[in-house]
Design a protein around this motif. Structure first.
Motif, PDB file in Angstrom:
ATOM      1  N   VAL A 269      47.203  53.108  36.504  1.00  7.14           N
ATOM      2  CA  VAL A 269      48.652  53.081  36.292  1.00  7.14           C
ATOM      3  C   VAL A 269      49.264  51.883  37.007  1.00  7.14           C
ATOM      4  O   VAL A 269      49.945  51.065  36.402  1.00  7.14           O
ATOM      5  CB  VAL A 269      49.308  54.386  36.767  1.00  7.14           C
ATOM      6  N   LEU A 270      49.020  51.773  38.320  1.00  7.16           N
ATOM      7  CA  LEU A 270      49.492  50.636  39.108  1.00  7.16           C
ATOM      8  C   LEU A 270      48.432  50.267  40.146  1.00  7.16           C
ATOM      9  O   LEU A 270      47.832  51.155  40.767  1.00  7.16           O
ATOM     10  CB  LEU A 270      50.789  50.971  39.851  1.00  7.16           C
ATOM     11  N   SER A 271      48.242  48.962  40.342  1.00  4.60           N
ATOM     12  CA  SER A 271      47.331  48.475  41.379  1.00  4.60           C
ATOM     13  C   SER A 271      48.004  47.316  42.102  1.00  4.60           C
ATOM     14  O   SER A 271      48.382  46.330  41.465  1.00  4.60           O
ATOM     15  CB  SER A 271      45.999  48.013  40.770  1.00  4.60           C
ATOM     16  N   PRO A 272      48.191  47.408  43.417  1.00  3.00           N
ATOM     17  CA  PRO A 272      48.927  46.365  44.131  1.00  3.00           C
ATOM     18  C   PRO A 272      48.125  45.081  44.300  1.00  3.00           C
ATOM     19  O   PRO A 272      46.891  45.084  44.299  1.00  3.00           O
ATOM     20  CB  PRO A 272      49.203  47.017  45.496  1.00  3.00           C
ATOM     21  N   VAL A 273      48.851  43.991  44.472  1.00  2.00           N
ATOM     22  CA  VAL A 273      48.247  42.696  44.791  1.00  2.00           C
ATOM     23  C   VAL A 273      48.328  42.540  46.310  1.00  2.00           C
ATOM     24  O   VAL A 273      49.389  42.239  46.857  1.00  2.00           O
ATOM     25  CB  VAL A 273      48.980  41.541  44.096  1.00  2.00           C
ATOM     26  N   HIS A 274      47.216  42.752  46.987  1.00  2.00           N
ATOM     27  CA  HIS A 274      47.162  42.616  48.440  1.00  2.00           C
ATOM     28  C   HIS A 274      46.731  41.200  48.822  1.00  2.00           C
ATOM     29  O   HIS A 274      46.039  40.514  48.050  1.00  2.00           O
ATOM     30  CB  HIS A 274      46.164  43.608  49.043  1.00  2.00           C
ATOM     31  N   ASN A 275      47.094  40.781  50.030  1.00  2.00           N
ATOM     32  CA  ASN A 275      46.653  39.473  50.518  1.00  2.00           C
ATOM     33  C   ASN A 275      45.133  39.372  50.550  1.00  2.00           C
ATOM     34  O   ASN A 275      44.564  38.321  50.253  1.00  2.00           O
ATOM     35  CB  ASN A 275      47.217  39.206  51.915  1.00  2.00           C
ATOM     36  N   HIS A 276      44.464  40.472  50.911  1.00  2.00           N
ATOM     37  CA  HIS A 276      43.004  40.393  50.967  1.00  2.00           C
ATOM     38  C   HIS A 276      42.397  40.265  49.571  1.00  2.00           C
ATOM     39  O   HIS A 276      41.302  39.710  49.423  1.00  2.00           O
ATOM     40  CB  HIS A 276      42.415  41.588  51.731  1.00  2.00           C
ATOM     41  N   ASP A 277      43.085  40.757  48.536  1.00  2.00           N
ATOM     42  CA  ASP A 277      42.613  40.533  47.171  1.00  2.00           C
ATOM     43  C   ASP A 277      42.632  39.038  46.844  1.00  2.00           C
ATOM     44  O   ASP A 277      41.683  38.495  46.269  1.00  2.00           O
ATOM     45  CB  ASP A 277      43.496  41.282  46.161  1.00  2.00           C
ATOM     46  N   LEU A 278      43.737  38.372  47.207  1.00  2.00           N
ATOM     47  CA  LEU A 278      43.876  36.949  46.921  1.00  2.00           C
ATOM     48  C   LEU A 278      42.885  36.123  47.735  1.00  2.00           C
ATOM     49  O   LEU A 278      42.326  35.138  47.234  1.00  2.00           O
ATOM     50  CB  LEU A 278      45.312  36.505  47.219  1.00  2.00           C
ATOM     51  N   MET A 279      42.660  36.520  48.992  1.00  2.00           N
ATOM     52  CA  MET A 279      41.676  35.816  49.819  1.00  2.00           C
ATOM     53  C   MET A 279      40.267  35.964  49.253  1.00  2.00           C
ATOM     54  O   MET A 279      39.460  35.025  49.301  1.00  2.00           O
ATOM     55  CB  MET A 279      41.731  36.346  51.253  1.00  2.00           C
ATOM     56  N   THR A 280      39.970  37.146  48.698  1.00  2.00           N
ATOM     57  CA  THR A 280      38.654  37.357  48.094  1.00  2.00           C
ATOM     58  C   THR A 280      38.469  36.459  46.883  1.00  2.00           C
ATOM     59  O   THR A 280      37.413  35.826  46.708  1.00  2.00           O
ATOM     60  CB  THR A 280      38.487  38.836  47.686  1.00  2.00           C
ATOM     61  N   ILE A 281      39.494  36.368  46.035  1.00  2.00           N
ATOM     62  CA  ILE A 281      39.422  35.514  44.849  1.00  2.00           C
ATOM     63  C   ILE A 281      39.246  34.054  45.256  1.00  2.00           C
ATOM     64  O   ILE A 281      38.505  33.297  44.613  1.00  2.00           O
ATOM     65  CB  ILE A 281      40.692  35.679  43.984  1.00  2.00           C
ATOM     66  N   ALA A 282      39.903  33.661  46.349  1.00  2.00           N
ATOM     67  CA  ALA A 282      39.797  32.277  46.823  1.00  2.00           C
ATOM     68  C   ALA A 282      38.461  32.000  47.508  1.00  2.00           C
ATOM     69  O   ALA A 282      38.108  30.839  47.744  1.00  2.00           O
ATOM     70  CB  ALA A 282      40.943  31.974  47.785  1.00  2.00           C
ATOM     71  N   GLY A 283      37.716  33.065  47.824  1.00  2.00           N
ATOM     72  CA  GLY A 283      36.435  32.884  48.503  1.00  2.00           C
ATOM     73  C   GLY A 283      36.554  32.785  50.002  1.00  2.00           C
ATOM     74  O   GLY A 283      35.636  32.317  50.674  1.00  2.00           O
ATOM     75  N   HIS A 284      37.674  33.265  50.562  1.00  2.00           N
ATOM     76  CA  HIS A 284      37.942  33.116  51.990  1.00  2.00           C
ATOM     77  C   HIS A 284      37.922  34.434  52.748  1.00  2.00           C
ATOM     78  O   HIS A 284      38.306  34.470  53.917  1.00  2.00           O
ATOM     79  CB  HIS A 284      39.313  32.445  52.199  1.00  2.00           C
ATOM     80  N   TYR A 285      37.489  35.524  52.117  1.00  2.00           N
ATOM     81  CA  TYR A 285      37.533  36.819  52.780  1.00  2.00           C
ATOM     82  C   TYR A 285      36.205  37.110  53.471  1.00  2.00           C
ATOM     83  O   TYR A 285      35.286  36.285  53.472  1.00  2.00           O
ATOM     84  CB  TYR A 285      37.898  37.901  51.780  1.00  2.00           C
ATOM     85  N   GLY A 286      36.098  38.308  54.037  1.00  2.00           N
ATOM     86  CA  GLY A 286      34.921  38.668  54.819  1.00  2.00           C
ATOM     87  C   GLY A 286      33.663  38.884  53.996  1.00  2.00           C
ATOM     88  O   GLY A 286      32.570  39.019  54.555  1.00  2.00           O
TER      89      GLY A 286
END
Length: 323
Positions: free
Chosen positions: A36-53
């Protein structure tokens, strides 16, 4: 079904696409959820950028939390039923349907709106776990930068319940009034030259024992500068995408210590996490926890959604909307 997907790491609005794929089928212990709804979290964007853990195998579908309805049950799942509204942490949630581990899902009471339910776990649970591990008590002061974000607001609310004083730092004067309207009144904007004096006025000169740093870059030095000698700086996020900047003198001469907090590997026992999640459900059902969505975008507009998530001055999360 439609899904957001990326085949390379990079700037989210550039690498994200929409694709038609086969609807997955739940395995043992899994549930197929209609999103129904899924938020855009900062960690989602960092993962897409390749900068997450961690880096997922490519191509990858983003999204780590959602609210939806149970579409199909895998073998052995007995505590959920078809059509039931559920929320919780998951993977690949920016899609019309996603698979989730049944044990990680919680039924959502009718009194909880979709906007709150889709954000129920990530930020609120992290805020509760963080406060649980700060080792501060009633009357103590803690400080957080980027205080007009979800975690800042939640820490102010949960800290007040425990008698812990929370000082918020924001970058814009206008955000001080916005936070006051929310009920978070111990907030200082750092764009003025005398902001440190305003901090001392609010705290009455009392020591600030913990600092929660979510900006990265110069935010660390700015925050450590108002902490008491021997205080602890907790790196909670990196909104600027820049390395922490803190002088050696802060560590050598003022005994400031630095540690990190990652919700994916919290220093909290599993049974305590269950207790905290139960508190969140009760808070949301009673109307004490309300989380806003600024705007929701269809999966076909996922690039526009992540661009909007980076706009300053938002009063709520950006979300991806299911069919």
């Amino acid at each position: 079904m439609k899904t957001a997907i990326y085949s390379e790491f990079g700037t989210p609005e550039k690498v994200l696409q929409t694709k038609e794929v086969e609807r997955p089928q739940p395995g043992p212990g899994q549930v197929l959820v209609k999103m129904v709804l899924s938020p855009v979290h900062n960690h989602d964007l960092m993962t897409i950028a390749g900068h997450y853990g961690f880096k997922p195998a490519l191509p990858a579908v983003p999204g780590t939390e959602a609210v939806g309805t149970v579409e199909a049950l895998g073998e052995g799942v007995t505590h959920l039923k078809l059509g039931q509204r559920v929320a919780g942490g998951a993977e690949k949630t920016w899609a019309e349907y996603y698979l989730a581990t049944a044990a990680r899902l919680v039924p959502v009471p009718d009194s909880v709106g979709d906007a709150t339910a889709c954000q129920l776990v990530s930020m609120p649970l992290s805020a509760k776990m963080l406060l649980d591990t700060l080792e501060v008590g009633a009357g103590d002061w803690i400080a957080i930068n980027a205080a007009n974000g979800a975690v800042g607001k939640l820490l102010a609310q949960y800290g007040a319940e425990k008698g812990v004083n929370v000082l918020g730092l924001v970058r814009r004067d206008a955000a001080v009034d916005e936070m006051a309207a929310f009920g978070f009144k111990t907030v200082v904007a750092t764009e003025g030259e005398d902001w440190q004096e305003k901090v001392r006025t609010i705290t009455g000169g009392a020591p600030i024992l913990r600092g929660i740093e979510s900006l990265g870059g110069d935010g660390a030095a700015q925050l450590s500068g108002i902490l008491a000698d021997g205080a602890q700086l907790i790196s909670f996020g990196a909104m600027t995408g820049r390395p922490l900047k803190i002088s050696a003198g802060e560590l050598l001469f003022r005994d400031i210590s630095v540690k990190g907090f990652w919700g994916a590997k919290p220093p909290v026992k599993p049974e305590r996490i269950g207790e905290l999640l139960g508190e969140l459900i009760r808070d949301a059902a009673a109307g004490k926890l309300v989380l806003d969505i600024e705007a929701a975008y269809p999966i076909t507009d996922v690039a526009e959604a992540v661009r909007a998530s980076g706009e300053p001055g938002r009063k709520g999360k950006i979300a991806i909307r299911g069919s």
